[in-house]
Write an enzyme that holds these catalytic residues in place. Structure first.
Site, mmCIF file in Angstrom:
data_model
loop_
_atom_site.group_PDB
_atom_site.id
_atom_site.type_symbol
_atom_site.label_atom_id
_atom_site.label_comp_id
_atom_site.label_asym_id
_atom_site.label_seq_id
_atom_site.Cartn_x
_atom_site.Cartn_y
_atom_site.Cartn_z
ATOM 1 N N CYS A 1 -0.431 1.691 -5.724
ATOM 2 C CA CYS A 1 -1.479 2.570 -6.246
ATOM 3 C C CYS A 1 -0.979 4.020 -6.328
ATOM 4 C CB CYS A 1 -2.706 2.522 -5.338
ATOM 5 S SG CYS A 1 -3.585 0.945 -5.368
ATOM 6 N N HIS B 1 0.821 -1.212 0.000
ATOM 7 C CA HIS B 1 0.000 0.000 0.000
ATOM 8 C C HIS B 1 0.858 1.267 0.000
ATOM 9 C CE1 HIS B 1 -3.942 -1.669 0.205
ATOM 10 N NE2 HIS B 1 -3.794 -2.244 1.390
#
Length: 274
Positions: free
Chosen positions: A215, A153
């Protein structure tokens, strides 16, 4: 006044403190993994490596799926089996497993400040704890015609994880350590793609790639940032990563919080007496 200052310092320092605790856990996990690996017999290491290489030879690019779009982090259509109370795709769950550690390796990208344990799979619990290995991509043991994808993440309030990946530059170098072997990679391509544009992480014949995947933009997460490195030919070594042991560093946030609180209390008490 004291309460306001304490709350203000706590709010200001929370991200730094939380990231410090996160890096402390990463350092403990990496240290534990390396101790376990150092105690393994050479024959056992070779067996694990040969098994991983054989697994890599069976892979098909059709099995790759965006890890942030699949529940549990596993591609649809793959059969699964239970291994140590965790569900993994069949023939994958025991790869590179060493007794005494959940990690299967370590990724270190010193130029941007990434040093994380690598775990199997890409479930949300994994991506919040370290770097996950994308099921369907090559296991991180290197070799011709292999392409490993590691993901974590970005933008979490309590851990940086792959957030620094946005600072990557072509020409940087990073290291992947598995079972005492350290492979060195040089960044040769940085790309931002749509979540379904996965051709960039497919295996390329004759090449040895590792792609770091997260991301982007931070907080929006509509696209994917890919930082690809190609392996630099060299003799495998256990020093390239080990020269700098994983460590959380000094907790400056605690010193700042204590000093700020103490100074405020002293100021209030002194002002009251005056």
């Amino acid at each position: 006044m004291v309460l306001v200052v304490v709350l203000g310092l706590a709010a200001l320092l929370f991200p730094t403190a939380a990231d410090w605790y996160s890096r402390l856990r990463h350092a403990e996990e990496i240290g534990g993994y390396e101790r376990v690996v150092s105690g393994l017999e050479s024959q056992k290491k070779e067996e694990l490596l040969h098994s991983a290489e054989a697994y890599n030879a069976t892979l098909s690019p059709d099995s790759l799926t965006d890890p942030y779009a699949v529940a549990g982090g596993y591609p649809a259509g793959l059969s699964v089996e239970e291994t140590d109370s965790v569900t993994f795709p069949a023939a994958y769950g025991t790869q590179l497993a060493v007794e005494g550690s959940d990690a299967i390796g370590r990724v270190r990208y010193g130029e941007v400040g990434i040093d994380l344990p690598i775990y199997r799979g890409t479930g949300d619990d994994v991506l919040r704890a370290g770097a996950g290995h994308l099921v369907g991509s090559s296991l991180p043991v290197g070799g011709s015609s292999s392409h490993t994808v590691l993901t974590a993440h970005s933008g979490l309030p309590n851990a940086r994880l792959f957030t620094p990946l946005h600072e990557a530059e072509v020409g940087d170098e990073f290291f992947v350590e598995v079972l005492g072997r350290v492979h060195r990679y040089r960044v040769d391509d940085i790309a931002i793609i749509e979540p379904d544009e996965l051709d960039a992480i497919h295996i390329v014949a004759g090449r040895d790639y590792v792609t770091l995947f997260t991301c982007t933009p931070v907080g929006v997460n509509s696209h994917r940032l890919l930082v690809r490195g190609e392996r630099i030919p060299q003799e495998d070594t256990d020093t390239a990563v080990g020269e700098t042991s994983a460590a959380a560093g000094f907790p400056w946030w605690a010193l700042i919080f204590t000093t700020g609180t103490g100074a405020t209390v002293l100021f209030v008490r002194t002002g009251g007496r005056r």
